[in-house]
Design a protein around this motif. Structure first.
Motif, mmCIF file in Angstrom:
data_model
loop_
_atom_site.group_PDB
_atom_site.id
_atom_site.type_symbol
_atom_site.label_atom_id
_atom_site.label_comp_id
_atom_site.label_asym_id
_atom_site.label_seq_id
_atom_site.Cartn_x
_atom_site.Cartn_y
_atom_site.Cartn_z
ATOM 1 N N GLY A 92 -0.922 -3.455 -2.726
ATOM 2 C CA GLY A 92 -1.044 -4.123 -1.427
ATOM 3 C C GLY A 92 -1.423 -5.585 -1.575
ATOM 4 O O GLY A 92 -0.860 -6.447 -0.899
ATOM 5 N N ALA B 270 0.831 -1.202 0.000
ATOM 6 C CA ALA B 270 0.000 0.000 0.000
ATOM 7 C C ALA B 270 0.867 1.253 0.000
ATOM 8 O O ALA B 270 0.544 2.251 -0.659
ATOM 9 N N CYS C 232 -3.086 1.694 -4.253
ATOM 10 C CA CYS C 232 -2.765 1.066 -2.959
ATOM 11 C C CYS C 232 -3.350 -0.336 -2.872
ATOM 12 O O CYS C 232 -2.685 -1.268 -2.404
#
Length: 197
Positions: A116, A84, A112
């Motif tokens: 992530g 992220a 993100c």
């Protein structure tokens, strides 16, 4: 180590021996022994080990299931946070001047989330393989020491990069073994030289 003032002699918390193996001087595993809190006054916790079978209480390490859950969870969570952060950096680089806040927020969330998930899944799989190999080594050798960690690091690195060819697998295995050895050494140094908080 637990504060000796919390357990008067004969209280049964530190004096429990293994009844399944007569003559054995091994202490039973107590998951609360390193807590420096007066937990007996705060909670009504059991005084006996929380295991179904005595053989489990003799072991002084986490079970294979606990290892699997721990390493996979820590790997995924740390990978998701790191991914992220990378996604946030990429979104900040890709922002154009004069863009509305709604578009920027959408770019940040998409970047993100994508990074992530990717990094989190990768580190989660690495943690899963490491825990499996380490638990297999503990079961095969019947010892829990630094050799298991190094071999698990070697095997994890080699197995993770095996699809890229033998050279990549050997390099990744060496890197994994060195990292696992360094982590095991740091753990021992921390136990010996870092004072307990």
């Amino acid at each position: 180590m637990a504060d000796p003032r919390l357990y008067p002699t004969g209280s049964g918390s530190d004096d429990r021996r293994d009844a399944a193996y007569p003559g054995s001087e091994r202490r039973l595993y107590n998951p609360y022994q390193d807590l420096n809190l007066p937990y007996r006054q705060l909670y009504d916790l059991p005084t006996s080990p929380e295991f179904l079978f005595k053989e489990e209480a003799v072991a002084q390490h986490r079970s294979w299931g606990e290892n699997l859950t721990y390493y996979t969870g820590v790997g995924y969570l740390s990978g998701a946070v790191a991914g992220a952060a990378l996604g946030l950096r990429d979104a900040a680089r890709g922002a154009e001047p004069g863009e509305p806040a709604k578009i920027r927020a959408n770019r940040v969330l998409n970047s993100c989330g994508s990074s992530g998930r990717r990094v989190g899944n990768t580190l989660g799989v690495i943690g899963l393989m490491y825990a499996g190999i380490e638990s297999a080594m503990v079961a095969a050798r019947d010892r829990d020491d630094w050799i298991n960690s190094v071999v698990a690091g070697l095997g994890t690195g080699a197995l993770f990069r095996a699809a890229n060819g033998p050279r990549s697998a050997v390099v990744a295995g060496a890197v994994g073994g060195v990292l696992a050895g360094a982590a095991a050494a740091a753990k021992q140094v921390g136990k010996r030289y870092v004072p307990a908080l």
